[in-house]
Design an enzyme around this catalytic site. Structure first.
Site, mmCIF file in Angstrom:
data_model
loop_
_atom_site.group_PDB
_atom_site.id
_atom_site.type_symbol
_atom_site.label_atom_id
_atom_site.label_comp_id
_atom_site.label_asym_id
_atom_site.label_seq_id
_atom_site.Cartn_x
_atom_site.Cartn_y
_atom_site.Cartn_z
ATOM 1 N N GLY A 158 8.277 72.758 14.287
ATOM 2 C CA GLY A 158 7.614 73.971 14.614
ATOM 3 C C GLY A 158 8.192 74.995 13.764
ATOM 4 O O GLY A 158 7.848 75.412 12.506
ATOM 5 N N CYS A 159 9.309 75.672 14.155
ATOM 6 C CA CYS A 159 9.837 76.830 13.240
ATOM 7 C C CYS A 159 10.600 76.305 11.848
ATOM 8 O O CYS A 159 10.267 77.339 11.055
ATOM 9 C CB CYS A 159 10.945 77.493 14.146
ATOM 10 N N VAL A 160 11.057 75.500 11.814
ATOM 11 C CA VAL A 160 11.693 75.041 10.360
ATOM 12 C C VAL A 160 10.519 74.641 9.539
ATOM 13 O O VAL A 160 10.614 75.145 8.199
ATOM 14 C CB VAL A 160 12.601 73.812 10.497
ATOM 15 N N THR A 187 8.866 78.051 8.645
ATOM 16 C CA THR A 187 9.862 78.901 7.732
ATOM 17 C C THR A 187 9.826 78.110 6.251
ATOM 18 O O THR A 187 9.739 79.011 5.444
ATOM 19 C CB THR A 187 10.957 78.868 8.113
#
Lengths: 235, 235, 235, 235
Positions: free
Chosen positions: B163-165, B168
């Site tokens: 998700g976020c990694v 990003t």
């Protein structure tokens, strides 16, 4: 009318003749799903004694109160901004380069100075966006939140006209929201800048409207319901 | 090696043959002015018992501690993110549409769940970015702050990989920063996703590097000084 | 089903059990005002012989044709992307840092390679967004144009699944649009990556739906009229 | 000095006293790695007979020529913008909402009107950014390209001062670039707006500098080499 305002009115009148002849100064109009955005009506700006203190709060604050009452009666979303920084010295600051132009180093996150003025205190489901730059949209989640909430129009108030209100309005139309700037509810701290920035905005970026017109609009708009914000054809 | 990892390694090996033959999987390399970005290493993710709890903290936390020590010794900026929401129900939420996919309604702003894990507590001049979306850059001031601080490389750790990694890292190279993902310092909560997302990233978006390589780099990089971050030819 | 797909299905099944128990893999659902976004269906990706050539065009192209027919019958906006660069060598390139990972230097602006495949040629009022990064939204006016056009749902097709389709979907939900990825209309050039990226997306970022479901939705949606896109309460 | 300018100078003088006393109007200074950005110096703006035609080209064009000569001698990147639209009627326009304020419907993509004025024609490795909104950065890849190219300072020229130049400058400092606006190389089409927008910018967003100062700076700055733009500690 002061001498300054008279001189400015003379310029605006000549400029408007050119703009109208060329097809500028059109009306963007109100959409059907508005939100209110109050720019930097925190104590550093609304109270005396700060480098950021602004004039005109005797008119701005009551106007914002009336707008909030009207919006809350309809379930219309309200967002406030403040400008505040976690680290105000050293190389790892979140001020970016802005302290090289203006004294943002006095706007320390978590202090009373950057809290929204209690006369127009946010209710629990209203948002306070902490921004680092001039525009309420710049480096924040505001545009995304408004889009997800199906907002099409932003009613803008606050300070300063020559800084954050102007940049917010330019960004708003770019993001695809209809910007309406409430004439009596914007201010600044030096002479003339309210007038010329409202003039530029009304010519090119958003409609500058009297408070009473905006209140009439809010009285007429459909109430916002959770269903309205989240309707789906099938899900 | 588990059966799952073996199956994935077989796929990665075949895919890598195609990628290399076509000129993918290049090395982006380290720049000269790095920052550390730790994604969502807050209690909801680093401790058991939350819908967002992740595995692998016995490796991730000590790795992040070593990276922080190395970065602090050089004055290298460190930013943490957390994902947290002020309004988690009703139409005026700041969750956007994300709660329609995942249980972000448990991530209430101001609670211990969304505070950075105290084992890797930020120091006073380090930043905690409160984000609403997956990427650390999305709807935040992070890219602007890093640019103003003259950063050219972002060392990325944290969760979740799927998700976020991942988001990003994709954003980081888009914004013009060299993304370096630290292999031992990223994690998730379901099997396989760390492996395939690292594979995709290393092929297309950033370099996946072992912790020791990144520590060697941080040991070699020039210390960051205020002068370095703000040098001007004339001002 | 191939051995690879079997191995992946085993992982997905185990992971789904965790996700469901924790409240992930929710349905975002279709909204009422969709747009179609076709990612990088230009010749470099749809035809053989290029470093970027992808598989599966025998299924993807006819699927996109059917989606376009359905959308055009309803006046639904369609946007295509291509990835192309004006300057592909030297320090002043618009490739950013991406050529340090993948061979974007072959994607020269103005060449046939980066033109949309003529089998799915855009009509005059459909948009071709020239992007420099993976996401269709990244560094482009797409989100702003869709917001101004009152779109609330984006139907996503194209390539590659592990790159531009994935990043576009992550950005779409962040910007507040409901992302629907059409299962038969996305592809890539290496094994496995379609499957695992669809898995990650369906768990966290958007709904992966079969072509027939999306066609049924487009058949049922209200036709879009100019009035609908620009309605105002008063103006 | 005209009567209008005299009236404005009186206001500026009073306002500056307030600003200085409060710590505004600071100098941001020049960085070490500049780029030139020329805003909308395309024929619709630089030649007579268009709704967008501006005054002052006898000064602006030669000034830009001198800046370009100085920048090219040093390998400094140059970007031009134009504002142009693929679809100028119907609901699927890329004009967003802007045609509801100003006559952008005359700015058809691919016409001579939106091509950069040939007196300041771009060289092959210089970029023409086609933007849809006022700011050169808004919905474009400009900030990302500049960041990837390690630029820290943007020298801004062009038109119009009350629209695109102003918004570009506000965005530039937000993105973390030092904005320098070249006093003799910006213009507009109505009286007064150049003066008051330069005043606001110099107070808050960027340094307004005379052409000769900027030329001196460009003469002194280190030449840009490919190595400089892509240096890595190890890669």
């Amino acid at each position: 009318m002061s001498e300054i305002q008279q001189a400015l009115e003379t310029i605006f009148s000549a400029d408007s003749a050119v703009y109208r002849q060329r097809g500028f100064q059109r009306r963007i109009g109100f959409g059907t799903r508005p939100a209110l955005i109050h720019i930097d009506l925190a104590n550093a700006w609304t109270r005396p004694g700060n480098a950021f203190s602004c004039d005109g709060m005797d008119t701005i604050i009551p106007g914002v109160q009336r707008l909030n009452d009207a919006a809350r009666a309809k379930g219309i979303p309200i967002a406030y901004t403040t400008t505040a920084y976690a680290v105000t010295d050293g190389p790892n600051t979140d001020m970016g380069l802005w302290h090289r132009k203006i004294p943002v180093e006095v706007l320390q996150l978590g202090t009373d100075a950057v809290a929204i003025d209690e006369r127009i205190a946010p209710e629990p489901d209203e948002h306070v966006i902490v921004k680092k730059h001039a525009s309420a949209f710049f480096g924040t989640h505001l545009a995304n939140m408004l889009r997800a909430g199906d907002v099409d129009t932003v009613i803008i108030t606050g300070v300063t006209m020559a800084g954050c209100v102007r940049h917010t309005t330019e960004d708003a139309i770019g993001y695809g929201f209809r910007p309406i700037v409430v004439r009596e509810c914007v201010g600044d701290r030096v002479a003339g800048v309210v007038e010329w920035n409202l003039f530029d905005i009304d010519a090119k970026f958003g409609d500058v409207e009297p408070l009473e017109t905006v209140l009439d609009y809010l009285a007429a708009v459909e109430p916002r319901t959770e269903a309205a914000a989240s309707e789906t054809l099938r899900s």
